[in-house]
Design a protein around this motif. Structure first.
Motif, PDB file in Angstrom:
ATOM      1  N   ARG A 219       0.871  -1.173   0.000  1.00  0.00           N
ATOM      2  CA  ARG A 219       0.000   0.000   0.000  1.00  0.00           C
ATOM      3  C   ARG A 219       0.912   1.228   0.000  1.00  0.00           C
ATOM      4  NH1 ARG A 219      -3.962   1.831   4.896  1.00  0.00           N
ATOM      5  NH2 ARG A 219      -4.657   3.795   3.954  1.00  0.00           N
ATOM      6  N   ARG A 317     -23.528   3.169   3.862  1.00  0.00           N
ATOM      7  CA  ARG A 317     -22.265   2.465   3.574  1.00  0.00           C
ATOM      8  C   ARG A 317     -21.944   1.475   4.692  1.00  0.00           C
ATOM      9  NH1 ARG A 317     -16.268   3.387   3.188  1.00  0.00           N
ATOM     10  NH2 ARG A 317     -15.785   2.406   1.193  1.00  0.00           N
ATOM     11  N   LYS A 321     -21.234  -2.277   3.206  1.00  0.00           N
ATOM     12  CA  LYS A 321     -20.038  -1.602   2.685  1.00  0.00           C
ATOM     13  C   LYS A 321     -19.576  -2.171   1.341  1.00  0.00           C
ATOM     14  CE  LYS A 321     -15.548   0.060   4.291  1.00  0.00           C
ATOM     15  NZ  LYS A 321     -14.470  -0.096   5.266  1.00  0.00           N
ATOM     16  N   TYR A 332     -17.044  -1.128  -3.557  1.00  0.00           N
ATOM     17  CA  TYR A 332     -16.140  -2.275  -3.746  1.00  0.00           C
ATOM     18  C   TYR A 332     -16.642  -3.152  -4.891  1.00  0.00           C
ATOM     19  CZ  TYR A 332     -13.301  -1.255   0.339  1.00  0.00           C
ATOM     20  OH  TYR A 332     -12.419  -0.667   1.212  1.00  0.00           O
ATOM     21  N   ARG A 362      -5.716   1.388  -0.186  1.00  0.00           N
ATOM     22  CA  ARG A 362      -6.365   0.494   0.775  1.00  0.00           C
ATOM     23  C   ARG A 362      -7.481  -0.345   0.123  1.00  0.00           C
ATOM     24  NH1 ARG A 362      -7.843   2.649   6.567  1.00  0.00           N
ATOM     25  NH2 ARG A 362      -9.182   4.110   5.471  1.00  0.00           N
ATOM     26  N   PRO A 381     -14.219  -5.485   2.542  1.00  0.00           N
ATOM     27  CA  PRO A 381     -13.882  -4.078   2.849  1.00  0.00           C
ATOM     28  C   PRO A 381     -13.226  -3.884   4.213  1.00  0.00           C
ATOM     29  CG  PRO A 381     -16.166  -4.292   2.140  1.00  0.00           C
ATOM     30  CD  PRO A 381     -15.674  -5.671   2.405  1.00  0.00           C
TER      31      PRO A 381
HETATM   32  O1  F6P Z   1      -6.426   5.697   2.903  1.00  0.00           O
HETATM   33  C1  F6P Z   1      -7.637   6.251   2.607  1.00  0.00           C
HETATM   34  C2  F6P Z   1      -8.333   5.483   1.516  1.00  0.00           C
HETATM   35  O2  F6P Z   1      -7.459   4.937   0.580  1.00  0.00           O
HETATM   36  C3  F6P Z   1      -9.373   6.375   0.830  1.00  0.00           C
HETATM   37  O3  F6P Z   1      -8.890   7.115  -0.256  1.00  0.00           O
HETATM   38  C4  F6P Z   1     -10.445   5.399   0.475  1.00  0.00           C
HETATM   39  O4  F6P Z   1     -11.678   6.013   0.241  1.00  0.00           O
HETATM   40  C5  F6P Z   1     -10.421   4.489   1.674  1.00  0.00           C
HETATM   41  O5  F6P Z   1      -9.084   4.399   2.089  1.00  0.00           O
HETATM   42  C6  F6P Z   1     -10.959   3.095   1.433  1.00  0.00           C
HETATM   43  O6  F6P Z   1     -11.157   2.437   2.672  1.00  0.00           O
HETATM   44  P1  F6P Z   1     -12.631   2.256   3.280  1.00  0.00           P
HETATM   45  O7  F6P Z   1     -13.380   1.521   2.217  1.00  0.00           O
HETATM   46  O8  F6P Z   1     -12.420   1.441   4.508  1.00  0.00           O
HETATM   47  O9  F6P Z   1     -13.233   3.590   3.532  1.00  0.00           O
END
Ligand code: F6P
Length: 408
Positions: A219, A317, A321, A332, A362, A381
């Motif tokens: 990452r 969400r 999610k 996702y 992420r 997620p």
């Molecule tokens: O690090 C932040 C990030 O990459 C955001 O840009 C993105 O929306 C998020 O993480 C995704 O993680 P989650 O789905 O848990 O919000």
């Protein structure tokens, strides 16, 4: 009554234009056979050309079907490999792979005329993704064969070479045994098998398996948005993030990485740069498919702001999610297809050596992990994707490894 002869030995003949992934598939087959103690050799016409006619093979004219002298020379090289393959199977060899374009029927007739002692299986490779063919050509022209000219000239020569091969292209049809495959997606398009072929099911399985001998899934390191808990956008790395990227560079210095696949976002590219700097010959390839989840109207907001100012989005969400898509953005589930295409592109381009590096985000990395790791959709997620560690993944037909490792 016709009788099927059971044979233990096999010729595999690759078919396809240059840059369609033939050699990658040949190596993959050799690799899996060798692991199973099946003696296998690859005979590559390009290697012979470069060895015996090094001053000519870079020129597109060498591939012009009307250039009688060159046609004859290329035929001699093909014959040399045909004879070597035959000798190999006469002795200890079990599988001989002829790796060359073999796009004309006349070339295949030559093969069939000389190789009648064991069955022949043709594997024709097709990849219609222009971007990937382009990237793969750019990689090929970095070889010493093209050292005497600029990269642009070399690309032109190579593309002309492809056009010459296209002029004589004759798809498989009358051959007894063949598999036509989409080599980008590892998908079999059609097949015709008339003989009882040894190793057939193993070959088929190998062709459709995404084989990863060593994938480093990273990452991006700490970004300006990370410290504010802000999502999306295109922030730079923080000083700490830059130091982490340098630590990654040092950690991977001893591994050979030919490509680093990133997204188009600065934070992944800035993470890749110090890694590339400590490599001998490494290219960063930005794939749009690996861009972070698009948060639509919530881009650039903090999680706290979303909860306070857009409570409906926050709760919807939270409730689902995986399937929830941000208004004007993605979820996702809706990222799944593009992530899959990104993975296919990375695997196609990364031939040998086998280390593949992807620097993603992420949500992107969760989706990539879920491609290899069995997880219920609801759990995807929430897969743990830290910034101070990376995943090392091995997924071959007979070995699966998942490790979360520190790099500093
Ligand atoms: O690090 C932040 C990030 O990459 C955001 O840009 C993105 O929306 C998020 O993480 C995704 O993680 P989650 O789905 O848990 O919000």
């Amino acid at each position: 009554m016709s009788m099927t002869i059971k044979d233990e030995k096999l010729y595999i003949v690759m078919v396809g234009l240059p840059s369609q992934g033939k050699s990658t598939i040949a190596y993959r087959l050799q690799d899996i056979f060798k692991k199973n103690d099946i003696p296998t050799m690859i005979y590559n016409n390009g290697e012979l050309r470069r060895k015996y006619a090094p001053s000519e093979t870079w020129m597109s004219e060498f591939y012009n079907p009307h250039n009688a002298e060159a046609v004859d020379l290329r035929k001699q090289f093909a014959l040399m490999n045909i004879q070597r393959a035959k000798k190999y199977l006469k002795n200890k060899g079990q599988v001989a792979v002829l790796d060359a374009t073999n796009v004309s029927r006349s070339r295949r007739e030559l093969i069939e005329e000389h190789l009648q002692d064991h069955p022949v299986l043709y594997i024709e490779c097709i990849n219609n993704d222009g971007d990937i063919v382009d990237l793969s050509i750019r990689h090929k022209v970095r070889s010493p064969e093209f050292a005497s000219m600029s990269q642009e000239q070399a690309v032109m020569e190579f593309k002309k070479r492809i056009e010459y091969y296209r002029m004589i292209y004759n798809p498989l049809h009358v051959e007894r045994n063949y598999i036509l495959m989409d080599s980008l997606h590892n998908r079999i398009i059609s097949e015709q098998i008339e003989d009882q072929l040894p190793l057939y099911s193993r070959i088929r399985d190998c062709l459709v398996t995404d084989v990863v001998k060593s994938l480093f899934l990273i990452r991006h390191t700490e970004s300006m948005f990370n410290i504010e808990d802000r999502i999306g956008g295109d922030p730079d790395l923080t000083p700490r993030g830059r130091a982490q990227a340098e630590a990654l560079g040092r950690f991977f210095q001893k591994k050979r990485i030919s490509y680093i696949f990133t997204s188009e976002k600065k934070r992944t590219i800035q993470t890749a740069e110090p890694i590339r700097e400590l490599q001998h010959d490494c290219t960063i390839v930005q794939l749009k498919e690996f861009n972070e989840i698009n948060a639509g109207i919530c881009e650039d907001m903090t999680y706290d702001e979303i909860q306070r100012f857009k409570p409906d989005i926050h709760s919807a969400r939270k409730a689902n999610k995986y399937n929830y898509a941000y208004p004007g953005g993605e979820g996702y589930a809706s990222m799944k297809e593009r992530i899959k295409i990104g993975i296919k592109k990375a695997f196609f381009l990364n031939q040998r050596p086998d280390n593949i590096m992807i620097i993603g985000h992420r949500a992107v990395n969760r989706m990539i992990l879920s491609h290899f790791l069995y997880r219920r959709e609801d759990d995807v997620p929430y897969i743990y994707v830290p910034q101070d560690k990376f995943y090392h993944i091995v997924a071959t037909q007979d070995r699966k490894v998942f490790e979360l490792k520190r790099y500093q």
